[in-house]
Write a protein that holds these residues in place. Structure first.
Motif, PDB file in Angstrom:
ATOM      1  N   ARG A 219       0.720  -1.212  -0.115  1.00 40.60           N
ATOM      2  CA  ARG A 219       0.066   0.099   0.064  1.00 40.60           C
ATOM      3  C   ARG A 219       0.692   1.278  -0.034  1.00 40.60           C
ATOM      4  N   ARG A 220       1.875   1.201   0.785  1.00 41.29           N
ATOM      5  CA  ARG A 220       2.993   2.432   0.744  1.00 41.29           C
ATOM      6  C   ARG A 220       3.468   2.850  -0.606  1.00 41.29           C
ATOM      7  N   VAL A 221       3.699   1.525  -1.380  1.00 38.74           N
ATOM      8  CA  VAL A 221       4.228   1.584  -2.715  1.00 38.74           C
ATOM      9  C   VAL A 221       3.346   2.249  -3.699  1.00 38.74           C
ATOM     10  N   ALA A 222       1.935   1.857  -3.566  1.00 38.36           N
ATOM     11  CA  ALA A 222       0.747   2.251  -4.316  1.00 38.36           C
ATOM     12  C   ALA A 222       0.847   3.666  -4.052  1.00 38.36           C
ATOM     13  N   LEU A 223       0.785   4.318  -2.927  1.00 41.78           N
ATOM     14  CA  LEU A 223       0.500   5.707  -2.623  1.00 41.78           C
ATOM     15  C   LEU A 223       1.598   6.388  -3.068  1.00 41.78           C
ATOM     16  N   LEU A 224       3.018   6.001  -2.947  1.00 40.99           N
ATOM     17  CA  LEU A 224       4.049   6.720  -3.408  1.00 40.99           C
ATOM     18  C   LEU A 224       4.431   6.807  -4.982  1.00 40.99           C
ATOM     19  N   HIS A 225       3.494   5.694  -5.675  1.00 41.62           N
ATOM     20  CA  HIS A 225       3.688   5.738  -7.206  1.00 41.62           C
ATOM     21  C   HIS A 225       2.894   6.829  -7.803  1.00 41.62           C
ATOM     22  N   GLN A 226       1.875   7.211  -7.026  1.00 41.08           N
ATOM     23  CA  GLN A 226       1.077   8.146  -7.453  1.00 41.08           C
ATOM     24  C   GLN A 226       1.667   9.475  -7.640  1.00 41.08           C
ATOM     25  N   ARG A 227       2.652   9.855  -6.515  1.00 39.48           N
ATOM     26  CA  ARG A 227       3.330  11.139  -6.434  1.00 39.48           C
ATOM     27  C   ARG A 227       4.912  11.335  -7.074  1.00 39.48           C
ATOM     28  N   PHE A 228       5.503  10.184  -7.014  1.00 37.72           N
ATOM     29  CA  PHE A 228       7.099   9.894  -7.332  1.00 37.72           C
ATOM     30  C   PHE A 228       7.354   9.159  -8.224  1.00 37.72           C
ATOM     31  N   ARG A 229       8.432   9.450  -8.902  1.00 39.55           N
ATOM     32  CA  ARG A 229       8.964   8.610 -10.030  1.00 39.55           C
ATOM     33  C   ARG A 229       9.613   7.270  -9.482  1.00 39.55           C
ATOM     34  N   VAL A 230       9.371   6.252 -10.193  1.00 34.85           N
ATOM     35  CA  VAL A 230       9.721   4.934  -9.606  1.00 34.85           C
ATOM     36  C   VAL A 230      11.166   4.668  -9.027  1.00 34.85           C
ATOM     37  N   GLU A 231      12.009   5.440  -9.628  1.00 32.30           N
ATOM     38  CA  GLU A 231      13.612   5.324  -9.023  1.00 32.30           C
ATOM     39  C   GLU A 231      13.569   6.109  -7.549  1.00 32.30           C
ATOM     40  N   GLU A 232      12.607   6.595  -7.182  1.00 30.26           N
ATOM     41  CA  GLU A 232      12.635   7.523  -6.046  1.00 30.26           C
ATOM     42  C   GLU A 232      12.147   6.810  -4.925  1.00 30.26           C
ATOM     43  N   ILE A 233      11.226   5.578  -5.176  1.00 33.40           N
ATOM     44  CA  ILE A 233      10.330   4.810  -4.361  1.00 33.40           C
ATOM     45  C   ILE A 233      11.125   4.157  -3.407  1.00 33.40           C
ATOM     46  N   PRO A 234      12.284   3.419  -3.694  1.00 34.80           N
ATOM     47  CA  PRO A 234      13.157   2.616  -2.946  1.00 34.80           C
ATOM     48  C   PRO A 234      13.390   3.359  -1.728  1.00 34.80           C
ATOM     49  N   PHE A 235      14.166   4.458  -1.989  1.00 29.79           N
ATOM     50  CA  PHE A 235      14.508   5.328  -0.953  1.00 29.79           C
ATOM     51  C   PHE A 235      13.547   5.709  -0.063  1.00 29.79           C
ATOM     52  N   LEU A 236      12.393   6.352  -0.512  1.00 32.63           N
ATOM     53  CA  LEU A 236      11.093   6.960   0.236  1.00 32.63           C
ATOM     54  C   LEU A 236      10.592   5.781   0.881  1.00 32.63           C
ATOM     55  N   SER A 237      10.401   4.366   0.553  1.00 33.72           N
ATOM     56  CA  SER A 237       9.812   3.489   1.105  1.00 33.72           C
ATOM     57  C   SER A 237      10.838   2.504   2.025  1.00 33.72           C
ATOM     58  N   GLY A 238      12.080   2.713   1.918  1.00 29.69           N
ATOM     59  CA  GLY A 238      12.811   1.990   2.879  1.00 29.69           C
ATOM     60  C   GLY A 238      12.821   0.526   2.073  1.00 29.69           C
ATOM     61  N   MET A 239      12.500   0.230   1.055  1.00 31.25           N
ATOM     62  CA  MET A 239      12.490  -1.198   0.362  1.00 31.25           C
ATOM     63  C   MET A 239      13.419  -1.306  -0.490  1.00 31.25           C
ATOM     64  N   SER A 240      13.827  -2.664  -0.953  1.00 33.40           N
ATOM     65  CA  SER A 240      14.751  -2.674  -2.016  1.00 33.40           C
ATOM     66  C   SER A 240      14.029  -2.569  -3.412  1.00 33.40           C
ATOM     67  N   PRO A 241      14.894  -2.110  -4.541  1.00 34.03           N
ATOM     68  CA  PRO A 241      14.352  -1.669  -5.938  1.00 34.03           C
ATOM     69  C   PRO A 241      13.701  -2.832  -6.374  1.00 34.03           C
ATOM     70  N   SER A 242      14.052  -3.990  -6.218  1.00 32.53           N
ATOM     71  CA  SER A 242      13.560  -5.271  -6.500  1.00 32.53           C
ATOM     72  C   SER A 242      12.129  -5.482  -6.004  1.00 32.53           C
ATOM     73  N   LEU A 243      12.026  -5.163  -4.829  1.00 30.95           N
ATOM     74  CA  LEU A 243      10.880  -5.338  -4.132  1.00 30.95           C
ATOM     75  C   LEU A 243       9.821  -4.233  -4.520  1.00 30.95           C
ATOM     76  N   VAL A 244      10.313  -2.989  -4.581  1.00 30.71           N
ATOM     77  CA  VAL A 244       9.470  -2.236  -5.143  1.00 30.71           C
ATOM     78  C   VAL A 244       8.867  -2.383  -6.525  1.00 30.71           C
ATOM     79  N   ASN A 245       9.879  -2.958  -7.671  1.00 29.17           N
ATOM     80  CA  ASN A 245       9.455  -3.093  -9.036  1.00 29.17           C
ATOM     81  C   ASN A 245       8.371  -4.618  -8.922  1.00 29.17           C
ATOM     82  N   GLU A 246       8.514  -5.488  -7.907  1.00 26.05           N
ATOM     83  CA  GLU A 246       7.553  -6.631  -7.931  1.00 26.05           C
ATOM     84  C   GLU A 246       6.208  -5.822  -7.522  1.00 26.05           C
TER      85      GLU A 246
END
Length: 259
Positions: A219-246
């Motif tokens: 849900r956190r990724v879904a919310l961030l995806h509405q406002r930020f670029r994909v490459e910014e989400i790992p840092f903002l969410s504290g998750m790995s890039p691979s998990l964010v992409n999944e």
């Protein structure tokens, strides 16, 4: 339906005796050879042998007592959480016993089940047997038992997970080690398909807390995806890039459904 080949037909004469190599039959042979079946024939011998076998199960509960076809292993406790730099010398371990084979697996082999299919089912069973005893095996443990590489063991395990839509209990899933993104996305996808978290817990051998945590992460990724670029989400969410992409793939697949 399995068709008996020339090879599998040969199994029928080679393996049935494996099923009969039991403590009960050893007792039965003793009764018949030393006590003349006590005058009751094979039926009485069978009944007495069954009762003695059940009594032995009740009294010999020590971890040092293993049955035919069992193996003693020392494995990491399920409650032991990993951390960076933590050595095995500082990790809580526990000895357990697992069945190298079961009667059903012997019958499946005799009936013509292929080596790969039987090995997959066997690995899944052993992982569950270990988890039921409070430990979690890793792919290295499985590979030693089956005389294959950890990579091969991983392929078999992931194949079972994909075929059954479940998550097997091993260190990669229970302790979030190895291919961590895989089981997290499986749990989230079950949730997005409308399955209750209590059922997801049962299907994936995860705690409700862990399931809820993965769902909140999605849900956190879904919310961030509405406002930020994909490459910014790992840092903002504290998750790995691979998990964010999944999670993003799941969001696109389910039209960003969040509940």
């Amino acid at each position: 339906m399995m068709r008996p080949s020339q090879e599998t037909q040969g199994r029928g004469s080679s393996y049935p005796s494996m099923v009969d190599k039991t403590f009960k039959n050893a007792v039965m042979e003793l009764i018949q050879s030393q006590y003349g079946s006590l005058g009751g024939g094979n039926r009485l011998s069978d009944m007495l042998a069954s009762d003695v076998s059940k009594l032995a199960d009740q009294f010999f509960l020590s971890k040092d007592f293993i049955r035919t076809g069992q193996l003693v292993l020392t494995v990491v406790c399920a409650s032991e959480r990993p951390r960076v730099g933590k050595r095995m010398a500082n990790t809580k371990l526990k000895p357990i016993t697992v069945n190298l084979f079961t009667d059903k697996e012997i019958h499946d082999w005799i009936s013509g089940m292929g080596t790969q299919e039987l090995r997959k089912k066997r690995m899944a069973r052993i992982l569950k047997e270990a988890y039921d005893q409070g430990v979690v095996m890793n792919l290295g443990d499985l590979s030693l038992i089956h005389l294959c590489t950890p990579l091969t063991a991983g392929r078999y395990v992931h194949s079972v997970e994909n075929e059954t839509n479940t998550v097997l209990p091993y260190r990669g899933t229970i302790h979030d080690m190895g291919r961590g993104a895989t089981h997290k996305t499986q749990i989230v996808e079950l949730y997005l398909r409308g399955i209750a978290t209590t059922d997801i817990k049962r299907m994936t051998t995860h705690s409700l807390e862990a399931c809820d945590n993965y769902i909140r992460g999605y849900r956190r990724v879904a919310l961030l995806h509405q406002r930020f670029r994909v490459e910014e989400i790992p840092f903002l969410s504290g998750m790995s890039p691979s998990l964010v992409n999944e999670y993003i793939k799941l969001g696109e697949k389910y039209n960003w459904k969040t509940g």
